[in-house]
Motif scaffolding. Structure first.
Motif, PDB file in Angstrom:
ATOM      1  N   LEU A  46       0.833  -1.198   0.000  1.00  0.00           N
ATOM      2  CA  LEU A  46       0.000   0.000   0.000  1.00  0.00           C
ATOM      3  C   LEU A  46       0.869   1.249   0.000  1.00  0.00           C
ATOM      4  CD1 LEU A  46      -2.694   1.454   0.226  1.00  0.00           C
ATOM      5  CD2 LEU A  46      -2.585   1.129   2.699  1.00  0.00           C
ATOM      6  N   GLY A  47       1.941   1.251   0.805  1.00  0.00           N
ATOM      7  CA  GLY A  47       2.845   2.394   0.825  1.00  0.00           C
ATOM      8  C   GLY A  47       3.479   2.642  -0.530  1.00  0.00           C
ATOM      9  N   GLY A  48       3.867   1.571  -1.222  1.00  0.00           N
ATOM     10  CA  GLY A  48       4.450   1.712  -2.549  1.00  0.00           C
ATOM     11  C   GLY A  48       3.466   2.267  -3.558  1.00  0.00           C
ATOM     12  N   ILE A  49       2.200   1.869  -3.439  1.00  0.00           N
ATOM     13  CA  ILE A  49       1.159   2.379  -4.330  1.00  0.00           C
ATOM     14  C   ILE A  49       0.935   3.871  -4.094  1.00  0.00           C
ATOM     15  CG2 ILE A  49      -1.302   2.243  -4.891  1.00  0.00           C
ATOM     16  CD1 ILE A  49      -1.161  -0.744  -4.158  1.00  0.00           C
ATOM     17  N   LEU A  50       0.944   4.269  -2.824  1.00  0.00           N
ATOM     18  CA  LEU A  50       0.631   5.658  -2.473  1.00  0.00           C
ATOM     19  C   LEU A  50       1.798   6.617  -2.676  1.00  0.00           C
ATOM     20  CD1 LEU A  50      -1.398   5.154   0.835  1.00  0.00           C
ATOM     21  CD2 LEU A  50      -2.254   5.386  -1.500  1.00  0.00           C
ATOM     22  N   LEU A  51       3.019   6.088  -2.820  1.00  0.00           N
ATOM     23  CA  LEU A  51       4.194   6.959  -2.922  1.00  0.00           C
ATOM     24  C   LEU A  51       4.071   7.939  -4.072  1.00  0.00           C
ATOM     25  CD1 LEU A  51       7.048   7.762  -2.035  1.00  0.00           C
ATOM     26  CD2 LEU A  51       7.932   5.966  -3.548  1.00  0.00           C
ATOM     27  N   THR A  58       9.157  -5.242  -0.848  1.00  0.00           N
ATOM     28  CA  THR A  58       7.791  -5.083  -1.355  1.00  0.00           C
ATOM     29  C   THR A  58       7.518  -3.626  -1.713  1.00  0.00           C
ATOM     30  OG1 THR A  58       6.992  -6.923   0.008  1.00  0.00           O
ATOM     31  CG2 THR A  58       5.349  -5.365  -0.795  1.00  0.00           C
ATOM     32  N   PHE A  59       7.915  -2.734  -0.821  1.00  0.00           N
ATOM     33  CA  PHE A  59       7.691  -1.308  -1.044  1.00  0.00           C
ATOM     34  C   PHE A  59       8.427  -0.802  -2.286  1.00  0.00           C
ATOM     35  CE2 PHE A  59       9.275   3.036  -0.435  1.00  0.00           C
ATOM     36  CZ  PHE A  59       8.079   3.735  -0.313  1.00  0.00           C
ATOM     37  N   LEU A  60       9.697  -1.158  -2.408  1.00  0.00           N
ATOM     38  CA  LEU A  60      10.507  -0.642  -3.513  1.00  0.00           C
ATOM     39  C   LEU A  60      10.031  -1.159  -4.868  1.00  0.00           C
ATOM     40  CD1 LEU A  60      14.094  -0.834  -1.950  1.00  0.00           C
ATOM     41  CD2 LEU A  60      12.688   1.205  -2.343  1.00  0.00           C
ATOM     42  N   ILE A  61       9.719  -2.458  -4.940  1.00  0.00           N
ATOM     43  CA  ILE A  61       9.244  -3.008  -6.213  1.00  0.00           C
ATOM     44  C   ILE A  61       7.914  -2.374  -6.596  1.00  0.00           C
ATOM     45  CG2 ILE A  61       8.479  -5.085  -7.420  1.00  0.00           C
ATOM     46  CD1 ILE A  61      10.432  -6.698  -5.747  1.00  0.00           C
ATOM     47  N   THR A  62       7.015  -2.240  -5.630  1.00  0.00           N
ATOM     48  CA  THR A  62       5.711  -1.636  -5.916  1.00  0.00           C
ATOM     49  C   THR A  62       5.870  -0.192  -6.367  1.00  0.00           C
ATOM     50  OG1 THR A  62       4.668  -3.055  -4.247  1.00  0.00           O
ATOM     51  CG2 THR A  62       3.443  -1.111  -4.957  1.00  0.00           C
ATOM     52  N   ALA A  63       6.713   0.554  -5.664  1.00  0.00           N
ATOM     53  CA  ALA A  63       6.906   1.970  -5.994  1.00  0.00           C
ATOM     54  C   ALA A  63       7.631   2.167  -7.325  1.00  0.00           C
ATOM     55  CB  ALA A  63       7.688   2.662  -4.879  1.00  0.00           C
ATOM     56  N   SER A  64       8.375   1.144  -7.773  1.00  0.00           N
ATOM     57  CA  SER A  64       9.144   1.283  -9.024  1.00  0.00           C
ATOM     58  C   SER A  64       8.254   1.409 -10.248  1.00  0.00           C
ATOM     59  CB  SER A  64      10.070   0.073  -9.184  1.00  0.00           C
ATOM     60  OG  SER A  64       9.323  -1.101  -9.497  1.00  0.00           O
ATOM     61  N   VAL A  96      -4.536  -9.296 -14.677  1.00  0.00           N
ATOM     62  CA  VAL A  96      -4.159  -7.926 -14.317  1.00  0.00           C
ATOM     63  C   VAL A  96      -5.162  -7.329 -13.320  1.00  0.00           C
ATOM     64  CG1 VAL A  96      -4.015  -5.573 -15.220  1.00  0.00           C
ATOM     65  CG2 VAL A  96      -2.843  -7.425 -16.399  1.00  0.00           C
ATOM     66  N   THR A  97      -6.443  -7.566 -13.555  1.00  0.00           N
ATOM     67  CA  THR A  97      -7.469  -7.020 -12.670  1.00  0.00           C
ATOM     68  C   THR A  97      -7.368  -7.604 -11.270  1.00  0.00           C
ATOM     69  OG1 THR A  97      -8.986  -6.623 -14.505  1.00  0.00           O
ATOM     70  CG2 THR A  97      -9.959  -6.783 -12.315  1.00  0.00           C
ATOM     71  N   MET A  98      -7.145  -8.915 -11.180  1.00  0.00           N
ATOM     72  CA  MET A  98      -7.034  -9.543  -9.866  1.00  0.00           C
ATOM     73  C   MET A  98      -5.746  -9.132  -9.160  1.00  0.00           C
ATOM     74  SD  MET A  98      -9.738 -11.264  -9.209  1.00  0.00           S
ATOM     75  CE  MET A  98      -9.300 -12.420  -7.913  1.00  0.00           C
ATOM     76  N   ALA A  99      -4.642  -9.120  -9.917  1.00  0.00           N
ATOM     77  CA  ALA A  99      -3.335  -8.870  -9.302  1.00  0.00           C
ATOM     78  C   ALA A  99      -3.092  -7.401  -9.014  1.00  0.00           C
ATOM     79  CB  ALA A  99      -2.227  -9.410 -10.208  1.00  0.00           C
ATOM     80  N   SER A 100      -3.553  -6.525  -9.908  1.00  0.00           N
ATOM     81  CA  SER A 100      -3.202  -5.109  -9.792  1.00  0.00           C
ATOM     82  C   SER A 100      -4.330  -4.232  -9.278  1.00  0.00           C
ATOM     83  CB  SER A 100      -2.729  -4.576 -11.157  1.00  0.00           C
ATOM     84  OG  SER A 100      -1.589  -5.277 -11.598  1.00  0.00           O
ATOM     85  N   GLN A 101      -5.537  -4.780  -9.109  1.00  0.00           N
ATOM     86  CA  GLN A 101      -6.632  -3.971  -8.593  1.00  0.00           C
ATOM     87  C   GLN A 101      -7.260  -4.593  -7.349  1.00  0.00           C
ATOM     88  OE1 GLN A 101      -7.710  -0.785  -9.856  1.00  0.00           O
ATOM     89  NE2 GLN A 101      -8.555  -0.894  -7.794  1.00  0.00           N
ATOM     90  N   ASN A 102      -7.752  -5.831  -7.473  1.00  0.00           N
ATOM     91  CA  ASN A 102      -8.410  -6.446  -6.309  1.00  0.00           C
ATOM     92  C   ASN A 102      -7.426  -6.748  -5.176  1.00  0.00           C
ATOM     93  OD1 ASN A 102     -11.210  -6.539  -6.825  1.00  0.00           O
ATOM     94  ND2 ASN A 102     -10.942  -8.218  -8.270  1.00  0.00           N
ATOM     95  N   ALA A 103      -6.243  -7.252  -5.514  1.00  0.00           N
ATOM     96  CA  ALA A 103      -5.261  -7.567  -4.470  1.00  0.00           C
ATOM     97  C   ALA A 103      -4.835  -6.320  -3.689  1.00  0.00           C
ATOM     98  CB  ALA A 103      -4.038  -8.268  -5.074  1.00  0.00           C
ATOM     99  N   PRO A 104      -4.467  -5.213  -4.359  1.00  0.00           N
ATOM    100  CA  PRO A 104      -4.160  -3.994  -3.602  1.00  0.00           C
ATOM    101  C   PRO A 104      -5.368  -3.464  -2.831  1.00  0.00           C
ATOM    102  CG  PRO A 104      -3.256  -3.852  -5.806  1.00  0.00           C
ATOM    103  CD  PRO A 104      -4.133  -5.054  -5.786  1.00  0.00           C
ATOM    104  N   GLY A 105      -6.574  -3.648  -3.387  1.00  0.00           N
ATOM    105  CA  GLY A 105      -7.771  -3.192  -2.691  1.00  0.00           C
ATOM    106  C   GLY A 105      -7.982  -3.922  -1.379  1.00  0.00           C
TER     107      GLY A 105
END
Length: 401
Positions: free
Chosen positions: A133-138, A356-362, A225-234
């Motif tokens: 979540l932190g990586g998404i919000l960065l 996790t944070f760095l890969i997500t934020a990348s 993509v929808t499951m991995a990049s939208q529902n999972a972060p949700g």
């Protein structure tokens, strides 16, 4: 819960948070949805109808789920999925595109009913969910301050008002920052509706057509993509904010509605992450149990946006980008800091959380799947290689005893 208690849960801050959530959701990705619909060959009026039904679907689910669970459950379309459709649908008929929507929503519904997605989420440590979540919000936090470069007066004034309000009127900090931004944007003459009127676009039924080529080549990647990049972060956003709801019903309900509305252009209805986080901060309400009202308010604004689907682009692009970026970053500031705290509070999970944070934020994209998924995968792999702290510590305690 009595209606009186429900009314007592409401606050002006919650209504504003719901408005900001919808505003951010539409302004940040409506253009991508426009492009996806256009790639499928939809006409201008059909695109307006798609937005009308998307607003209806997200509004009904946000209101219904939030009231049922008394939890801020905000739904959204799949922005990563829409981005994939933009590149995949050109050359595909609109009927085949609707077939892809039906197929993907059906697969997501099966995941929800079977409980497979819930079992996977159960084994993900909370520190990794918070780090993702932190990586998404960065990016949103950074954009709040990069806006200083494009409109110094607007962004700086909003930041200053926010800080002063946090000092003296903490609960109204985001509201006052938004008001300051609107006043300055109006003074600068940067709020423009381009003379277009608002109107409702009636949805049109489009019969789906199924072909193996489109279902395998577009439908399966769109589902992943929808499951991995939208529902999972949700779901991770809910968990990281302390709301441990049953996962399967959330996935099943949203997917079922998307399945029913797919012939009208609803390509997805998912659990939101970014916009949901806006409705979960302390600025909404000091009591986490009363923040669901912000999600209900967001659902109401979704319904309103659906009624004006024919001119949604005009409505949500009237404000300057600097204002949208700044208010989004400020609204998510508390959620961002909280996610970092939860991610790094457990020392033995710190390496996995940081990865996790760095890969997500990348923002890395691999095989058409977004960085949030790969950040989670990288964190889980690190977590497994370095050992599972909970089991190790329990064994150590048993030995000492």
């Amino acid at each position: 819960m009595s209606s009186r208690a429900s009314l007592q849960d409401w606050s002006f801050s919650a209504v504003i948070a719901g408005f900001v959530a919808v505003l951010v959701g539409y302004t940040s990705s409506a253009a991508i949805v426009f492009q996806a619909a256009a790639s499928a060959g939809a006409s201008g009026e059909q695109i307006g109808g798609w937005f009308s039904m998307l607003g209806l679907g997200m509004g009904v689910t946000s209101i219904g789920l939030s009231l049922y669970y008394r939890t801020p459950v905000v739904t959204a379309w799949s922005t990563p999925g829409a981005a994939l459709l933009v590149t995949s649908l050109p050359g595909t008929s609109i009927n085949d595109a609707i077939g892809v929507f039906v197929f993907a929503s059906g697969l997501i519904f099966l995941c929800g009913v079977s409980g497979l997605f819930a079992r996977l989420m159960h084994y993900i440590p909370q520190a990794l969910s918070a780090a993702m979540l932190g990586g998404i919000l960065l990016r949103f936090g950074l954009e709040a301050f990069t806006s200083l470069q494009s409109n110094l007066l607007l962004a700086a004034s909003m930041c200053l008002v926010y800080l002063l309000a946090r000092r003296f009127f903490s609960r109204f900090a985001v509201i006052l920052a938004l008001c300051a931004g609107l006043v300055i944007a109006a003074w600068q003459g940067s709020i423009a509706f381009h003379g277009q009127s608002l109107h409702f676009a009636a949805p049109a039924l489009i019969m789906p057509h199924f072909s193996w080529a489109t279902l395998v080549g577009i439908g399966v990647p769109f589902f992943v993509v929808t499951m991995a990049s939208q529902n999972a972060p949700g779901i991770a956003t809910l968990h990281a904010s302390g709301y441990r709801l049953p996962v399967s019903p959330l996935i099943a309900v949203t997917a079922l509605l998307a399945l029913l509305l797919a012939p009208f252009g609803v390509f997805s209805v998912c659990i939101a992450a970014i916009t949901a986080a806006i409705c979960m901060g302390e600025d909404v309400h000091p009591d986490p149990g009363k923040r669901y009202t912000a999600a209900v308010a967001a659902g109401g604004f979704y319904l309103l946006a659906g009624l004006m689907g024919g001119s949604i682009g005009t409505l949500f692009t009237a404000l300057p980008a600097a204002l949208i970026h700044t208010i989004a970053g400020l609204a998510l500031l508390g959620t961002f800091s909280g996610s970092l705290y939860r991610a790094l509070s457990e020392e033995k999970q710190r390496d996995a959380a940081v990865i996790t944070f760095l890969i997500t934020a990348s923002g890395v994209q691999l095989f058409g799947v977004g960085s949030a998924f790969w950040g989670l995968i990288g964190g889980v792999i690190t977590h497994c290689i370095l050992g599972i702290p909970g089991q190790t510590s329990a064994q150590d305690k048993g030995t000492k005893r």
